[in-house]
Design a protein around this motif. Structure first.
Motif, PDB file in Angstrom:
ATOM      1  N   SER A 278      15.115   0.826   5.426  1.00 31.01           N
ATOM      2  CA  SER A 278      14.644  -0.210   4.501  1.00 31.01           C
ATOM      3  C   SER A 278      13.881  -1.310   5.226  1.00 31.01           C
ATOM      4  O   SER A 278      13.483  -2.290   4.627  1.00 31.01           O
ATOM      5  CB  SER A 278      15.831  -0.829   3.760  1.00 31.01           C
ATOM      6  OG  SER A 278      16.739  -1.394   4.691  1.00 31.01           O
ATOM      7  N   LYS A 280      10.757  -2.422   8.237  1.00 26.88           N
ATOM      8  CA  LYS A 280       9.299  -2.414   8.165  1.00 26.88           C
ATOM      9  C   LYS A 280       8.703  -1.012   8.246  1.00 26.88           C
ATOM     10  O   LYS A 280       7.567  -0.796   7.848  1.00 26.88           O
ATOM     11  CB  LYS A 280       8.710  -3.262   9.293  1.00 26.88           C
ATOM     12  CG  LYS A 280       8.861  -2.663  10.691  1.00 26.88           C
ATOM     13  CD  LYS A 280       8.160  -3.525  11.725  1.00 26.88           C
ATOM     14  CE  LYS A 280       8.214  -2.872  13.094  1.00 26.88           C
ATOM     15  NZ  LYS A 280       7.508  -3.668  14.104  1.00 26.88           N
ATOM     16  N   GLY A 284       5.757   3.927   2.223  1.00 22.11           N
ATOM     17  CA  GLY A 284       5.214   2.952   1.286  1.00 22.11           C
ATOM     18  C   GLY A 284       3.787   3.254   0.881  1.00 22.11           C
ATOM     19  O   GLY A 284       3.132   4.158   1.423  1.00 22.11           O
ATOM     20  N   ASN A 286       0.431   1.139  -1.826  1.00 19.41           N
ATOM     21  CA  ASN A 286       0.151  -0.073  -2.603  1.00 19.41           C
ATOM     22  C   ASN A 286      -0.928   0.154  -3.652  1.00 19.41           C
ATOM     23  O   ASN A 286      -1.767   1.054  -3.518  1.00 19.41           O
ATOM     24  CB  ASN A 286      -0.225  -1.246  -1.681  1.00 19.41           C
ATOM     25  CG  ASN A 286      -1.539  -1.026  -0.955  1.00 19.41           C
ATOM     26  OD1 ASN A 286      -2.625  -1.183  -1.526  1.00 19.41           O
ATOM     27  ND2 ASN A 286      -1.467  -0.660   0.325  1.00 19.41           N
ATOM     28  N   PRO A 304       2.493  -4.160  -3.439  1.00 17.58           N
ATOM     29  CA  PRO A 304       3.028  -3.276  -2.397  1.00 17.58           C
ATOM     30  C   PRO A 304       4.338  -2.619  -2.819  1.00 17.58           C
ATOM     31  O   PRO A 304       5.201  -3.261  -3.417  1.00 17.58           O
ATOM     32  CB  PRO A 304       3.237  -4.227  -1.210  1.00 17.58           C
ATOM     33  CG  PRO A 304       3.482  -5.565  -1.849  1.00 17.58           C
ATOM     34  CD  PRO A 304       2.697  -5.581  -3.132  1.00 17.58           C
ATOM     35  N   ARG A 305       4.473  -1.348  -2.487  1.00 17.20           N
ATOM     36  CA  ARG A 305       5.672  -0.584  -2.831  1.00 17.20           C
ATOM     37  C   ARG A 305       6.302  -0.045  -1.543  1.00 17.20           C
ATOM     38  O   ARG A 305       5.601   0.431  -0.646  1.00 17.20           O
ATOM     39  CB  ARG A 305       5.322   0.582  -3.767  1.00 17.20           C
ATOM     40  CG  ARG A 305       4.577   0.158  -5.032  1.00 17.20           C
ATOM     41  CD  ARG A 305       5.466  -0.642  -5.963  1.00 17.20           C
ATOM     42  NE  ARG A 305       6.465   0.194  -6.622  1.00 17.20           N
ATOM     43  CZ  ARG A 305       7.511  -0.296  -7.270  1.00 17.20           C
ATOM     44  NH1 ARG A 305       7.728  -1.601  -7.320  1.00 17.20           N
ATOM     45  NH2 ARG A 305       8.368   0.520  -7.868  1.00 17.20           N
ATOM     46  N   ARG A 306       7.623  -0.119  -1.458  1.00 21.05           N
ATOM     47  CA  ARG A 306       8.338   0.282  -0.245  1.00 21.05           C
ATOM     48  C   ARG A 306       9.542   1.150  -0.605  1.00 21.05           C
ATOM     49  O   ARG A 306      10.216   0.919  -1.605  1.00 21.05           O
ATOM     50  CB  ARG A 306       8.810  -0.973   0.500  1.00 21.05           C
ATOM     51  CG  ARG A 306       9.482  -0.696   1.837  1.00 21.05           C
ATOM     52  CD  ARG A 306      10.078  -1.980   2.401  1.00 21.05           C
ATOM     53  NE  ARG A 306       9.050  -2.934   2.779  1.00 21.05           N
ATOM     54  CZ  ARG A 306       8.521  -3.030   3.996  1.00 21.05           C
ATOM     55  NH1 ARG A 306       8.925  -2.205   4.941  1.00 21.05           N
ATOM     56  NH2 ARG A 306       7.616  -3.939   4.263  1.00 21.05           N
ATOM     57  N   ASP A 317       7.956  -4.208  -2.595  1.00 24.19           N
ATOM     58  CA  ASP A 317       8.095  -4.542  -1.180  1.00 24.19           C
ATOM     59  C   ASP A 317       8.295  -6.053  -1.065  1.00 24.19           C
ATOM     60  O   ASP A 317       7.338  -6.827  -1.032  1.00 24.19           O
ATOM     61  CB  ASP A 317       6.837  -4.103  -0.419  1.00 24.19           C
ATOM     62  CG  ASP A 317       6.932  -4.407   1.069  1.00 24.19           C
ATOM     63  OD1 ASP A 317       7.934  -5.013   1.488  1.00 24.19           O
ATOM     64  OD2 ASP A 317       5.995  -4.050   1.800  1.00 24.19           O
TER      65      ASP A 317
END
Length: 531
Positions: A278, A280, A284, A286, A304-306, A317
């Motif tokens: 989870s 950096k 992901g 975006n 942004p999606r993570r 994110d």
């Protein structure tokens, strides 16, 4: 006065898919993550009314893992995944824009050519002049090119397409292959862009440029990255890339008026599960959009999606947005208007009844009782000829300090672009720069304190001259009206406390001054001899 917010152009940005990488366990994890990514795109479009439907898909490299060398279906897997995303978005294949990464190179083919390119003293442009050398280099992307052609034919080395937006202007979508000379795990600091690629970056103009590369151009991956970065920042530009697997969005002050430069760094869509925590390094992607907001400012908005491992799915994110927001906003240009002017309305300068034009500025009055003059422009030769020559020398001899940043006459690509833009004869602009350098060297040698005059050059592409007198800024655009003679362009003075200086000039000119190459007497003499 506020205006209705408007989405200008929107996209989905994916990078570093790595099809073909890893063992069977890795591949099943990849399948799960990319299936979840596809579902997450569908969910976002259905549930977020503020999210515009993407007009394009941007994929910034490392689509495969070995350029289809280790796994012969790397690009078939990629094609199926990309088609699925495009169908969900209702987009044709022509709106899928890609650039290759270092894992899209067939590293086992013609390996010796990379050693030759990296050998001391080798210059890439001279090396690939040989048709055989160029052919061998290009063969290392043959599988990628075939795959790319199945979606939409574009040159793998560089390409651009312009899209006209009503009541806005042209947007240029551009791709540059930063992995052209990629060879192994020692790429950092050994990659290089060709002169042709650099020329492409400086010669393609639009209201906004969306530039796709795989590598960053500011982290020492590319040998000539500074030259590339100067060209990248000459217009309002959004630079989208991947490779580093560390998602972020950054605003960068550019050396030009009045634009900002925004970097959008994508996470890896899929990478080694051991690293995909989870933190950096998780998977992901975006969404992004150019938006004119209610104040009339042009911004880059990203969603942004993570990957969140504990729910086995994508989420906002939160490292990349403010609390309670789905998206992040970065300024690209202030005060957008359909006319294309980005400036606050300035007053024309009148001093003692004198109306100033670009080549008729009263320098003796401007410099009276001042301490410092910073000069930025292609050649600004008129400032060092009579009668201004004596004004500048007197200013220096009385303790004033002058810093000058001119176009670098050794940068043949940029100088050639000036010839085109000014409809000049070949070599005309170079000759003017060299003439100014000669005049300045003559002044410097006769000064009581030669260190008061600093002479520097840059590969940045100038669209205007600027003269910072103490902290006030005199701005002289090269072309206010297309085709109008330069000497009939008005000079506009902006006070140091004004919003134009505070928002645009200060950071831009400071950055340009810091990045320019200072010339000592020996370097100046060498340039003059070569010219």
């Amino acid at each position: 006065m506020s205006i209705a917010q408007r989405n200008i152009f929107s996209w989905l940005h994916i990078s570093d898919l790595h099809f073909g990488h890893g063992d069977d366990t890795y591949k099943w994890d990849q399948k799960s993550v990319l299936t979840a990514l596809h579902s997450d795109v569908e969910m976002a479009l259905e549930n977020w009314p503020e999210l515009p439907k993407p007009d394009a898909v941007f994929i910034t490299g490392d689509i495969g893992f070995s350029g289809d060398s280790l796994e012969l279906d790397e690009y078939k897997q990629a094609e199926n995944f990309i088609d699925g995303i495009a169908n969900t978005l209702g987009l044709p294949r022509s709106m899928i824009f890609m650039t290759p990464g270092n894992h899209d190179v067939q590293r086992t083919i013609n390996k010796e050519i990379i050693d030759e390119i990296r050998a001391p003293g080798t210059k890439i442009d001279s090396y690939i002049k040989s048709g055989e050398n160029r052919k061998k280099l290009y063969e290392r992307f043959s599988n990628y090119q075939k795959f790319s052609d199945t979606l939409h034919k574009r040159n793998f080395e560089y390409w651009e397409e312009k899209i006209s937006i009503p009541d806005f202007g042209n947007i240029a979508i551009m791709g540059v292959n930063t992995a052209l000379t990629s060879g192994d795990d020692n790429d950092k600091g050994n990659l290089v862009l060709t002169g042709e690629q650099l020329h492409f970056l400086s010669s393609t103009h639009a209201k906004v440029r969306l530039v796709l590369t795989h590598h960053p151009l500011n982290e020492l991956w590319i040998k000539n990255e500074q030259s590339a970065q100067h060209r990248l920042m000459q217009d309002q530009t959004v630079h989208l890339y991947g490779h580093v697997h560390n998602p972020d969005v950054k605003s960068v002050s550019s050396a030009g008026l009045p634009n900002n430069h925004v970097r959008v760094i994508a996470a890896a869509a899929h990478q080694d599960p051991r690293d995909a925590t989870s933190g950096k390094d998780s998977h992901g992607y975006n969404f992004g959009s150019l938006v004119v907001d209610q104040q009339g400012d042009l911004i880059v908005r990203t969603w942004p999606r993570r990957w969140l491992a504990k729910v086995n799915n994508f989420r906002v994110d939160h490292f990349g947005v403010l609390d309670r927001f789905h998206f992040d906003d970065r300024l690209l240009g202030k005060k957008f208007t359909p006319s294309g002017l980005n400036l606050d309305t300035p007053d024309k300068v009148h001093l003692d009844g004198v109306h100033w034009w670009g080549d008729h500025i009263a320098w003796n009055k401007l410099l009276f009782n001042k301490k410092k003059l910073d000069i930025f422009g292609i050649s600004v030769r008129a400032l060092f000829e009579q009668p201004n020559h004596d004004h500048i020398k007197d200013f220096l001899d009385n303790g004033g300090k002058v810093s000058v940043v001119l176009a670098d006459p050794r940068d043949k690509h940029t100088m050639a672009q000036y010839e085109i833009d000014f409809a000049s004869k070949a070599g005309d602009r170079t000759a003017k720069v060299i003439a100014t350098l000669s005049l300045m060297l003559g002044i410097q040698k006769r000064l009581k304190s030669p260190e008061n005059l600093t002479i520097a050059v840059t590969s940045h592409y100038f669209k205007y001259s600027a003269y910072r007198i103490d902290e006030d800024v005199l701005f002289v655009p090269y072309r206010l009206i297309p085709g109008k003679a330069t000497e009939h362009t008005p000079g506009l003075l902006f006070e140091k406390s004004g919003s134009v200086v505070q928002r645009f000039f200060k950071g831009d000119l400071d950055g340009l001054l810091e990045s320019a190459t200072i010339l000592n007497e020996e370097a100046l003499t060498e340039i003059l001899k070569a010219g």
